[in-house]
Design an enzyme around this catalytic site. Structure first.
Site, PDB file in Angstrom:
ATOM      1  N   THR A 210       9.278   4.424  -7.221  1.00 42.37           N
ATOM      2  CA  THR A 210       8.104   4.076  -8.052  1.00 42.37           C
ATOM      3  C   THR A 210       6.920   4.414  -7.284  1.00 42.37           C
ATOM      4  O   THR A 210       7.078   4.929  -6.258  1.00 42.37           O
ATOM      5  CB  THR A 210       8.230   2.358  -8.464  1.00 42.37           C
ATOM      6  OG1 THR A 210       7.026   2.413  -9.492  1.00 42.37           O
ATOM      7  CG2 THR A 210       7.803   1.480  -7.376  1.00 42.37           C
ATOM      8  N   ASN A 211       5.784   4.126  -7.781  1.00 45.86           N
ATOM      9  CA  ASN A 211       4.443   4.387  -7.199  1.00 45.86           C
ATOM     10  C   ASN A 211       3.297   3.344  -7.203  1.00 45.86           C
ATOM     11  O   ASN A 211       3.665   2.225  -7.694  1.00 45.86           O
ATOM     12  CB  ASN A 211       3.902   5.759  -7.628  1.00 45.86           C
ATOM     13  CG  ASN A 211       3.750   5.543  -9.055  1.00 45.86           C
ATOM     14  OD1 ASN A 211       2.982   4.903  -9.643  1.00 45.86           O
ATOM     15  ND2 ASN A 211       4.453   6.379  -9.723  1.00 45.86           N
ATOM     16  N   ARG A 212       2.281   3.315  -6.797  1.00 45.92           N
ATOM     17  CA  ARG A 212       1.372   2.285  -6.809  1.00 45.92           C
ATOM     18  C   ARG A 212       0.450   2.012  -7.852  1.00 45.92           C
ATOM     19  O   ARG A 212      -0.353   1.376  -7.870  1.00 45.92           O
ATOM     20  CB  ARG A 212       0.457   2.542  -5.239  1.00 45.92           C
ATOM     21  CG  ARG A 212       1.256   2.396  -4.055  1.00 45.92           C
ATOM     22  CD  ARG A 212       0.327   2.658  -2.768  1.00 45.92           C
ATOM     23  NE  ARG A 212      -0.610   1.650  -2.760  1.00 45.92           N
ATOM     24  CZ  ARG A 212      -1.799   2.033  -2.225  1.00 45.92           C
ATOM     25  NH1 ARG A 212      -2.066   3.070  -1.758  1.00 45.92           N
ATOM     26  NH2 ARG A 212      -2.844   1.014  -2.327  1.00 45.92           N
ATOM     27  N   SER A 213       0.764   2.935  -8.832  1.00 48.87           N
ATOM     28  CA  SER A 213       0.068   2.575 -10.111  1.00 48.87           C
ATOM     29  C   SER A 213       0.017   1.081 -10.583  1.00 48.87           C
ATOM     30  O   SER A 213       1.140   0.753 -10.755  1.00 48.87           O
ATOM     31  CB  SER A 213       0.431   3.684 -11.212  1.00 48.87           C
ATOM     32  OG  SER A 213      -0.147   3.411 -12.289  1.00 48.87           O
TER      33      SER A 213
END
Ligand code: CTP
Length: 403
Positions: A210-213
């Protein structure tokens, strides 16, 4: 909350234990810049006083004594015409029945009859009273007449019984107030698709990339579009945020899910705003079973994930209604060059470029400093602002382009 700031809201409070939450509602509205005039029934005064509301709103709170007091000339007509919105929260079964039958035996109900704007009711009643056929009928009579309803919710009630009849929480009622105030706004009759959050690309049944959004900017965009009167579909990766009241929410996980939902949703949409942080890579072979430590370090091969905006650009000919497409560019270097390249490659109307190397902009903070690059070469730098304000600025520009 530009939509609440400066709005004049009448707040009717009736005799329910939920009256204490009306104080919080009045407080939140006042803090957001609304002028709140409160009318209490005699039942409400058994639970809470006019002084409570006066102290919160800084304005006189009215009760039945004022109806007969003769201070103001035809008080109810003045109040009923002073505001575009009369919120009755909490609204008891008794007041609901009076409203349905046009009874006018106290300042609140007489004002409701004199009211020329919208009426929004937040029912609160215990022990199955909301499900009683008499109440059901009163609700449908009022709905046919255009009265709007916020709730009630299911849950535990003051009696200890569980059922439908709890007043909505003040924050949710404010969502309904925004929806009502936004009707007829610059995007009335328009349908927007807004995406939010960060993709989850599975590795095995328990792990994902995933990512930090945080999803904050996308959710703020959805709220700003609702405030402007649009119908909003929020296609979101899991965020844990509370979606704005009135948005149609579709939750997706992978880039492929996002692509499928966006393409489907754009068939009916006037505009797409892609604030989601969609994965560029996904795992080629997702393991059916949990990867085990005893099997050693796994070799995970990544392959390209679908590019949603590029696919929308290719399909634009088939998406007849879609007039405006907006993207975001999260960059840690060469902000303008990279954003301009994405603007052209993805055939966007404009792109909001965001310098994520700054500590006060980008992922997981409440502020953004955006530069907007337009297809015609125009460039606009917005100052550092809250994500809510940035959302309002972007939605205002979408509305201009749709005009
Ligand atoms: N985007 C998309 N599909 C992807 C990746 C991104 O639709 N698979 C969209 C984002 O929602 C955003 C815009 O494209 O509106 C730019 O996203 P960004 O991640 O900045 O750019 P990429 O095209 O992914 O390029 P890179 O990550 O290499 O900078």
């Amino acid at each position: 909350m530009t939509i609440i700031n400066g709005a004049h809201v009448l707040l009717g409070v009736t005799g329910s234990i939920a009256a204490y939450k009306a104080a919080d509602l009045a407080s939140k509205l006042t803090q957001h810049g609304a002028e709140v005039d409160v009318i209490l029934t005699s039942g409400a005064e058994k639970f809470i006083t006019a002084l409570t509301f006066q102290s919160i709103t800084g304005r006189k709170a009215y009760s039945d004594a004022d109806l007969w007091g003769g201070q103001a000339h035809i008080l109810h007509v003045g109040l009923g015409h002073s505001s575009k919105l009369f919120v009755i929260a909490p609204c008891t079964a008794n007041t609901l029945a009076k409203l349905a039958h046009g009874q006018a035996d106290n300042l609140l109900t007489v004002t409701a009859l004199a009211m020329s704007g919208s009426i929004l009711v937040a029912p609160a009643m215990d022990a199955g009273m909301y499900e009683h056929p008499a109440t059901r009928q009163n609700v449908s009579v009022l709905q046919e007449r255009g009265v709007l309803f916020a709730g009630p919710a299911e849950g535990r009630m003051a009696s200890g019984m569980v059922g439908k009849g709890r007043m909505l929480e003040p924050a949710e009622i404010i969502g309904h107030i925004r929806l009502t105030l936004g009707r007829g706004g610059a995007l009335a009759g328009r349908r927007l698709v807004i995406t939010a959050g960060g993709t989850q690309e599975p590795v095995d049944p328990v792990r994902y990339l995933t990512n930090r959004s945080s999803g904050k900017q996308g959710y703020a965009l959805a709220q700003a579009a609702l405030d402007a009167g649009a119908t909003v579909r929020l296609v979101t990766h899991p965020t844990g945020l509370t979606p704005p009241v009135g948005a149609e929410v579709v939750e997706v996980r992978t880039a492929q899910n996002m692509l499928d939902e966006v393409l489907k949703s754009c068939e009916e949409a006037d505009a797409l705003v892609m604030a989601a942080a969609v994965a560029d890579f996904r795992v080629q072979h997702v393991s059916e079973h949990k990867l085990k430590r005893r099997d050693g370090i796994p070799q995970i091969q990544l392959i390209a994930a679908p590019d949603v905006l590029s696919t929308v650009a290719q399909e634009r000919g088939k998406l007849k209604k879609l007039k405006v497409v907006v993207g975001f560019a999260a960059e840690s270097r060469d902000l303008i060059e990279n954003a301009a390249a994405k603007l052209n490659a993805k055939k966007l109307n404009f792109i909001a470029a965001n310098d994520i190397s700054a500590t006060d902009a980008g992922f997981a903070v409440d502020t953004n400093r955006l530069t907007l690059l337009y297809a015609d070469g125009k460039r606009e730098s917005l100052p550092l602002m809250g994500k809510d304000e940035a959302a309002e600025a972007i939605i205002a520009r979408v509305a201009n382009l749709l005009e």
